[in-house]
Design a protein around this motif. Structure first.
Motif, PDB file in Angstrom:
ATOM      1  N   LEU A 478      -1.965  -0.323 -11.100  1.00  0.00           N
ATOM      2  CA  LEU A 478      -1.187  -0.852  -9.971  1.00  0.00           C
ATOM      3  C   LEU A 478      -1.855  -2.065  -9.350  1.00  0.00           C
ATOM      4  O   LEU A 478      -1.204  -3.072  -9.042  1.00  0.00           O
ATOM      5  CB  LEU A 478      -0.985   0.242  -8.911  1.00  0.00           C
ATOM      6  CG  LEU A 478      -0.033   1.380  -9.294  1.00  0.00           C
ATOM      7  CD1 LEU A 478      -0.046   2.471  -8.229  1.00  0.00           C
ATOM      8  CD2 LEU A 478       1.379   0.859  -9.492  1.00  0.00           C
ATOM      9  N   HIS A 479      -3.171  -1.986  -9.173  1.00  0.00           N
ATOM     10  CA  HIS A 479      -3.899  -3.107  -8.569  1.00  0.00           C
ATOM     11  C   HIS A 479      -3.835  -4.341  -9.465  1.00  0.00           C
ATOM     12  O   HIS A 479      -3.617  -5.470  -8.978  1.00  0.00           O
ATOM     13  CB  HIS A 479      -5.351  -2.707  -8.322  1.00  0.00           C
ATOM     14  CG  HIS A 479      -6.129  -3.740  -7.565  1.00  0.00           C
ATOM     15  ND1 HIS A 479      -5.958  -3.969  -6.216  1.00  0.00           N
ATOM     16  CD2 HIS A 479      -7.073  -4.638  -7.979  1.00  0.00           C
ATOM     17  CE1 HIS A 479      -6.762  -4.946  -5.827  1.00  0.00           C
ATOM     18  NE2 HIS A 479      -7.448  -5.364  -6.872  1.00  0.00           N
ATOM     19  N   LEU A 502      -1.622   0.950  -2.196  1.00  0.00           N
ATOM     20  CA  LEU A 502      -2.095   1.463  -0.906  1.00  0.00           C
ATOM     21  C   LEU A 502      -1.655   2.902  -0.691  1.00  0.00           C
ATOM     22  O   LEU A 502      -2.424   3.734  -0.202  1.00  0.00           O
ATOM     23  CB  LEU A 502      -1.550   0.587   0.230  1.00  0.00           C
ATOM     24  CG  LEU A 502      -2.319  -0.706   0.543  1.00  0.00           C
ATOM     25  CD1 LEU A 502      -1.612  -1.472   1.652  1.00  0.00           C
ATOM     26  CD2 LEU A 502      -3.753  -0.404   0.981  1.00  0.00           C
ATOM     27  N   GLU A 503      -0.398   3.186  -1.060  1.00  0.00           N
ATOM     28  CA  GLU A 503       0.108   4.556  -0.911  1.00  0.00           C
ATOM     29  C   GLU A 503      -0.723   5.534  -1.744  1.00  0.00           C
ATOM     30  O   GLU A 503      -1.052   6.633  -1.292  1.00  0.00           O
ATOM     31  CB  GLU A 503       1.573   4.622  -1.351  1.00  0.00           C
ATOM     32  CG  GLU A 503       2.536   3.948  -0.387  1.00  0.00           C
ATOM     33  CD  GLU A 503       3.920   3.771  -0.995  1.00  0.00           C
ATOM     34  OE1 GLU A 503       4.170   4.333  -2.098  1.00  0.00           O
ATOM     35  OE2 GLU A 503       4.748   3.059  -0.395  1.00  0.00           O
ATOM     36  N   VAL A 516      -8.996  -3.443   0.824  1.00  0.00           N
ATOM     37  CA  VAL A 516      -9.126  -4.646   1.650  1.00  0.00           C
ATOM     38  C   VAL A 516      -8.283  -5.772   1.072  1.00  0.00           C
ATOM     39  O   VAL A 516      -7.544  -6.465   1.790  1.00  0.00           O
ATOM     40  CB  VAL A 516     -10.610  -5.072   1.761  1.00  0.00           C
ATOM     41  CG1 VAL A 516     -10.737  -6.415   2.451  1.00  0.00           C
ATOM     42  CG2 VAL A 516     -11.415  -4.009   2.481  1.00  0.00           C
ATOM     43  N   GLU A 517      -8.376  -5.944  -0.235  1.00  0.00           N
ATOM     44  CA  GLU A 517      -7.608  -7.001  -0.898  1.00  0.00           C
ATOM     45  C   GLU A 517      -6.105  -6.801  -0.707  1.00  0.00           C
ATOM     46  O   GLU A 517      -5.362  -7.762  -0.428  1.00  0.00           O
ATOM     47  CB  GLU A 517      -7.951  -7.019  -2.392  1.00  0.00           C
ATOM     48  CG  GLU A 517      -7.396  -8.214  -3.138  1.00  0.00           C
ATOM     49  CD  GLU A 517      -7.810  -8.226  -4.610  1.00  0.00           C
ATOM     50  OE1 GLU A 517      -7.130  -8.896  -5.395  1.00  0.00           O
ATOM     51  OE2 GLU A 517      -8.811  -7.557  -4.958  1.00  0.00           O
ATOM     52  N   PRO A 548     -15.969 -10.045   6.689  1.00  0.00           N
ATOM     53  CA  PRO A 548     -15.188 -11.249   7.027  1.00  0.00           C
ATOM     54  C   PRO A 548     -13.686 -10.982   7.135  1.00  0.00           C
ATOM     55  O   PRO A 548     -12.969 -11.733   7.789  1.00  0.00           O
ATOM     56  CB  PRO A 548     -15.486 -12.212   5.874  1.00  0.00           C
ATOM     57  CG  PRO A 548     -16.024 -11.353   4.758  1.00  0.00           C
ATOM     58  CD  PRO A 548     -16.698 -10.218   5.436  1.00  0.00           C
ATOM     59  N   GLU A 549     -13.227  -9.898   6.490  1.00  0.00           N
ATOM     60  CA  GLU A 549     -11.796  -9.581   6.568  1.00  0.00           C
ATOM     61  C   GLU A 549     -11.355  -9.272   7.999  1.00  0.00           C
ATOM     62  O   GLU A 549     -10.196  -9.494   8.369  1.00  0.00           O
ATOM     63  CB  GLU A 549     -11.456  -8.392   5.655  1.00  0.00           C
ATOM     64  CG  GLU A 549     -12.198  -7.112   5.912  1.00  0.00           C
ATOM     65  CD  GLU A 549     -13.523  -7.001   5.156  1.00  0.00           C
ATOM     66  OE1 GLU A 549     -14.123  -5.929   5.175  1.00  0.00           O
ATOM     67  OE2 GLU A 549     -13.953  -8.009   4.548  1.00  0.00           O
ATOM     68  N   LYS A 550     -12.298  -8.802   8.830  1.00  0.00           N
ATOM     69  CA  LYS A 550     -11.959  -8.523  10.233  1.00  0.00           C
ATOM     70  C   LYS A 550     -11.628  -9.812  10.965  1.00  0.00           C
ATOM     71  O   LYS A 550     -10.646  -9.884  11.716  1.00  0.00           O
ATOM     72  CB  LYS A 550     -13.137  -7.806  10.899  1.00  0.00           C
ATOM     73  CG  LYS A 550     -12.870  -7.385  12.339  1.00  0.00           C
ATOM     74  CD  LYS A 550     -14.034  -6.561  12.880  1.00  0.00           C
ATOM     75  CE  LYS A 550     -13.751  -6.109  14.305  1.00  0.00           C
ATOM     76  NZ  LYS A 550     -14.835  -5.256  14.838  1.00  0.00           N
ATOM     77  N   GLU A 551     -12.443 -10.855  10.724  1.00  0.00           N
ATOM     78  CA  GLU A 551     -12.180 -12.149  11.370  1.00  0.00           C
ATOM     79  C   GLU A 551     -10.882 -12.765  10.856  1.00  0.00           C
ATOM     80  O   GLU A 551     -10.128 -13.383  11.615  1.00  0.00           O
ATOM     81  CB  GLU A 551     -13.357 -13.108  11.109  1.00  0.00           C
ATOM     82  CG  GLU A 551     -14.672 -12.653  11.702  1.00  0.00           C
ATOM     83  CD  GLU A 551     -14.571 -12.385  13.204  1.00  0.00           C
ATOM     84  OE1 GLU A 551     -13.947 -13.211  13.913  1.00  0.00           O
ATOM     85  OE2 GLU A 551     -15.087 -11.351  13.654  1.00  0.00           O
TER      86      GLU A 551
END
Length: 577
Positions: A478-479, A502-503, A516-517, A548-551
């Motif tokens: 899936l990814h 994600l599910e 995250v991606e 860095p994904e938070k920013e």
């Protein structure tokens, strides 16, 4: 007489007749089925139930349907008369020859029976000559090429045996055991069509020789060949069909047959092991492990099929159980190929690949046609980056069984390591043809299509789709589908697969860079689509991370709020020069 009692009496007679002709493997198989028939409750005694106690728990736990103990409506079995034995004219010579045979003095046994004309004596003399030829062939292979080398040596007795057995068949003076041996000779000489015909004659006239059924099964390479066999409807035919279905990769049909046979042979360890094999092929490892644990409890010195149990423990990375099994098999019989294979798996899981190869080679010294050892040794050579040796091991496995998908898959891996993607692709295609329901094979082929040399992304997408439909336990397909659609600038398709991924991660309670991606892509995608509510959901989830994904998520949220409030974005590119 009940069908169970009839089968019991047939097997008792067959065991004596098979043992008398030194067909000990067939005799052992028949004896196991005899003990596996459920006893009449009125006749239960501690002596005849000790072996059966507890065995039925497997059947209760894992069968799919309630199975009748008698044949289903509409199935009628032909009654095959028990064979008459020869007159006791040459009995004394036969007893002497059998004694020599049991001492592996095959030429001597054949010589004693040279003038005896009874069918029983003719068979044992011919069988002794055949085994003498096989023994000499093995010796020549070791002398010429070493125990693991290739050799063109052949059994020197085949020509004379074929001539004699052919004449006996034409004259109508050959018995079912002679036909069985004639079938073996024809198969080894490459005359497979006639070999099938002769073996069918053998099993139709004497259905209790499991060795004849096994040899016939090895000649049924397609479903069409299997369906064309004119077999009598004896209950032994069900055992044959169940085994043949498994070899033809019809695992659910095979499982159904075995579960049906359990109605009469409720305590057969053979059937339990075959059910485990079918479920192993369907990758139901938890069930397989439970069946083998039960088998070992009831038959603690069993070695047969335990190599498959070790494969399950290896796949599950169950180090302690594999260590215990390896020690147990070593103490039971360390010079069995299965024991060596189990110990090889143990060392492989420990990462000691040289030691693992040593035990796989030992297994092959004991049985040069032991398929699992060749394939697993190839895997070890791949781990050791010794690709030429790996290719040779896999090719030897394919020579023994061209339908072994693991060997074809291994060849694909080896050629991929040598950066030869076109060769690798050819072998991966062979493996998925043989095992179309294994997601790992589709993923390997997809990754081959993705390689820089091929870069055939549409074909890779098709392979990943097949993998996703085949219960992709490693959660790769899936990814990769999402990433490929993203690379091909198909954002809607990419979003669809990222959401499915994600599910799945949520259901399996998995975290990691893939999550995250997926969250980053979906947040950006829905922001660009002006679907701010959905984008905000994914951004909020990203705020739980510390990298860095938070920013990035904060920046996306600020941008969406500015857009919704009507103020222009403060990005530099929006200011006029």
């Amino acid at each position: 007489m009940s069908s169970k009692e009839s089968s019991r009496n047939e097997l008792r007679t067959a065991i004596r007749q098979l043992s008398d002709r030194c067909l000990y493997v067939a005799s052992k198989w028949a004896a196991e089925q005899l003990v596996g028939i459920e006893q009449d409750p009125a006749k239960f005694t501690p002596a005849n139930t000790r072996f059966q106690r507890g065995s039925s728990s497997i059947r209760r736990r894992f069968r799919t349907d309630e199975i009748n103990s008698t044949p289903t409506a509409g199935v009628s079995y032909v009654s095959t008369p028990v064979m008459e034995e020869d007159e006791i004219v040459d009995g004394d010579f036969y007893l002497l020859a059998k004694s020599y045979f049991d001492c592996r003095e095959y030429k001597r046994a054949a010589h004693v029976l040279r003038d005896q004309m009874g069918k029983k004596s003719v068979f044992l003399r011919s069988y002794a000559l055949y085994l003498a030829g096989e023994k000499r062939k093995e010796e020549e292979m070791i002398e010429l090429e070493g125990p693991l080398g290739k050799s063109d040596t052949v059994n020197g007795e085949l020509v004379s045996l074929e001539r004699e057995l052919s004449t006996l068949r034409k004259n109508g003076t050959i018995d079912p055991f002679g036909l069985y041996l004639y079938g073996i000779v024809l198969k080894e000489k490459g005359n497979e069509n006639l070999a099938r015909t002769v073996l069918v004659e053998s099993v139709n006239s004497y259905p209790w020789n499991w060795c004849a059924w096994s040899k016939l099964q090895s000649l049924c390479t397609t479903v069409d060949i299997l369906c064309s066999l004119p077999l009598n409807n004896h209950w032994m035919k069900d055992f044959f069909l169940a085994s043949a279905y498994h070899e033809l990769r019809m695992y659910k049909e095979s499982l159904g047959k075995y579960e049906y046979l359990q109605g009469s042979f409720s305590f057969s360890t053979y059937i339990q092991a075959q059910i485990a094999k079918a479920k192993y092929s369907l990758r139901e490892f938890e069930t397989v492990e439970a069946i083998f644990e039960e088998l070992l409890r009831n038959d603690p010195y069993r070695v047969e099929d335990m190599d498959m149990y070790s494969n399950v423990l290896y796949a599950k990375e169950n180090f302690s159980s594999l260590s215990y099994l390896a020690h147990r098999m070593f103490m039971t019989d360390k010079y069995r190929p299965e024991s060596c294979c189990i110990i090889g798996n143990y060392y492989s899981l420990k990462g000691q690949h040289e030691k693992s190869v040593l035990y796989f080679k030992r297994a092959l010294k004991l049985d040069k046609n032991y398929l699992s050892a060749w394939t697993l040794m190839g895997h070890e050579f791949v781990e050791m980056k010794n690709t030429p040796a790996a290719v040779d091991a896999y090719r030897r496995a394919i020579e023994i069984n061209p339908c072994d998908y693991r060997a074809w898959y291994g060849l694909g891996q080896a050629y991929e390591m040598m950066v030869m993607p076109f060769y690798a692709l050819h072998y991966f295609k062979k493996s998925v043809f043989l095992q179309p329901n294994d997601s790992r094979l589709w993923i390997a082929m997809a990754q081959c299509y993705e390689s820089d040399q091929l870069h055939m992304l549409e074909e890779a997408i098709n392979c990943y789709k097949r993998a996703a439909n085949c219960n992709d336990t490693e959660a790769i397909a899936l990814h990769q589908l999402a990433k490929l659609h993203q690379e091909l600038r198909r954002p809607e398709e990419a979003a669809f697969y990222y959401k499915k991924d994600l599910e799945r991660m949520k259901a399996e309670q998995r975290e990691g860079p893939n999550m995250v991606e997926a969250l980053l892509f979906l947040a950006t995608h829905y922001k660009n689509q002006k679907k701010f509510e959905e984008a905000e959901v994914y951004c909020t989830r990203l705020l739980d991370y510390t990298g860095p994904e938070k920013e990035t998520a904060k920046s996306l949220l600020r941008g969406m709020r500015l857009t919704q409030s009507g103020f222009p974005s403060m990005d530099v590119e929006h200011f006029p020069p």
